[in-house]
Design an enzyme around this catalytic site. Sequence first.
Site, mmCIF file in Angstrom:
data_model
loop_
_atom_site.group_PDB
_atom_site.id
_atom_site.type_symbol
_atom_site.label_atom_id
_atom_site.label_comp_id
_atom_site.label_asym_id
_atom_site.label_seq_id
_atom_site.Cartn_x
_atom_site.Cartn_y
_atom_site.Cartn_z
ATOM 1 N N LYS A 85 -0.991 6.989 -12.784
ATOM 2 C CA LYS A 85 -1.428 6.836 -11.219
ATOM 3 C C LYS A 85 -0.349 5.497 -10.239
ATOM 4 C CE LYS A 85 -4.411 7.271 -8.456
ATOM 5 N NZ LYS A 85 -3.772 8.046 -7.539
ATOM 6 N N LYS B 294 5.073 5.748 -10.158
ATOM 7 C CA LYS B 294 5.860 5.570 -9.015
ATOM 8 C C LYS B 294 6.302 7.121 -8.525
ATOM 9 C CE LYS B 294 4.635 3.327 -5.220
ATOM 10 N NZ LYS B 294 3.005 2.215 -5.203
ATOM 11 N N SER C 7 -8.468 5.351 -5.373
ATOM 12 C CA SER C 7 -7.906 6.383 -5.406
ATOM 13 C C SER C 7 -8.552 6.825 -6.323
ATOM 14 C CB SER C 7 -6.714 5.964 -5.611
ATOM 15 O OG SER C 7 -5.900 6.405 -4.792
#
Length: 428
Positions: free
Chosen positions: A67, A103, A356
């Site tokens: 994530k 990322k 999120s």
Amino acid sequence: MNSIFEDAQKRLVEVFKHIELTDDVREKLKHPKLSLCVSIPLRMDNGRLKVFTGYRVQFDDTRGPTKGGIRYHPDVSLDEVTSLSFWMTIKCAVMNLPFGGAKGGVSVNPKELSRLELERLSRGYIREIADIIGPKRDIPAPDVYTNATVMGWMADEYAQIKRQQLPGVITGKPVHLNGSLGRDTATGRGALHVLQQWVERNDLRADKMTLAVQGFGNAGYHFSRLAHAAGFKVMAVSDSQGAIFSEEGLDPQKVMNHKEKHKDLRTMLYCDGSVCDLQRYKKLTGHELLGLDVDVLVLAALENQVDKDNVDHIKARHILEIANGPVTSEADVLLEKRGVTVLPDVLANAGGVTVSYFEWVQNIAGFYWDANKVNSRLEKTMVREAKSVFDLSHDKKISLRTAAYLQGVKRIAGAITQQGTHEYFQNE
Ligand code: NAD
């Protein structure tokens, strides 16, 4: 310039002093699992073709799908994206979310692109990385200079490639496109919960505390607005163009109304009747803002803002890291010696990834929560993990950063160990 990733890894050396770890864990935490570098051809509005470089790095997926956000900035590099993916791995573990870290980014100045060019670039980036992302594999989100609209384009592009709706592939989407209520304010809100826990624990009083905020973007603005409402006095805010200061304290909402109208903060000096009716503002440089004598310096812009060269200039008693990696490891040591408390990024800015996670859960379940439920679950999660980090720091007499890393590394190490380590197989 030194490698950001090497600097980020230095923090682990301190953490390793406080935890028994097998070599397998140390080895795994040194290397990203997957680093992808892509060329994105973009047809510009004038008909020319320009190629931009993009990256996606998945650092570790032992605890779940990876994530992490997507950044558009001219300085984006593989080194920066790798560091950010490492921090995401630690952060998701600090918050006990069932995710690893990743990322992404594109080396581009988005301010030089038209809206249509930006949409084509965003869709092009997703086409290049589509094979390695997915709701159960790697889930991007917004970061610097990307927002909900960009996430909406990206989710749509992914749905077209896969020929099915898979909203869980990306979080931070617009609410009308399967986004979550409360995601836009989550990072600022989460940072405020961490600060409030610290204030409460140390018998401080919000209404007696002054703040200066570097970076008046998504995270910095919502934080300032909520902190102002909670009684803190916001003395100064800055963006990439400059900073403003008010002795009486600023109203962040009025500052944002002005910024939206005039596009930067510098014009706040000149009373336009809409924002200067109650207060007068003084113009500062970004450097002056960093050196203000306030209780809390809030860093909400980019990494490496406080380093060994400007650390002596800092007068604040506390630093709240909303940006990722805003204080270098060298500056960290000097701040600790001077007794400046740093509320570290991997805890302080984790509200964004926490909501999120809630968005992803809602997408997978196909069942959506109201704002109260999102915000109260966020508060519960932030308070629980902040208290646990503060306790660890107190019990082991270590900095809050080392304590936060320790909390995260323990959980990652637990997962890696459960998969089997060198010692485990030797004892067979
Ligand atoms: P953003 O693009 O909305 O805002 C960034 C702001 O920083 C802009 O106002 C920009 O003008 C300002 N800025 C840039 N350089 C500056 C400088 N030298 N001095 C002062 N201001 C400067 O980005 P954001 O989403 O608010 O992210 C800010 C930071 O917070 C980043 O480090 C990001 O990784 C981190 N973060 C954001 C989220 C999130 O959910 N938005 C979550 C976790 C961490």
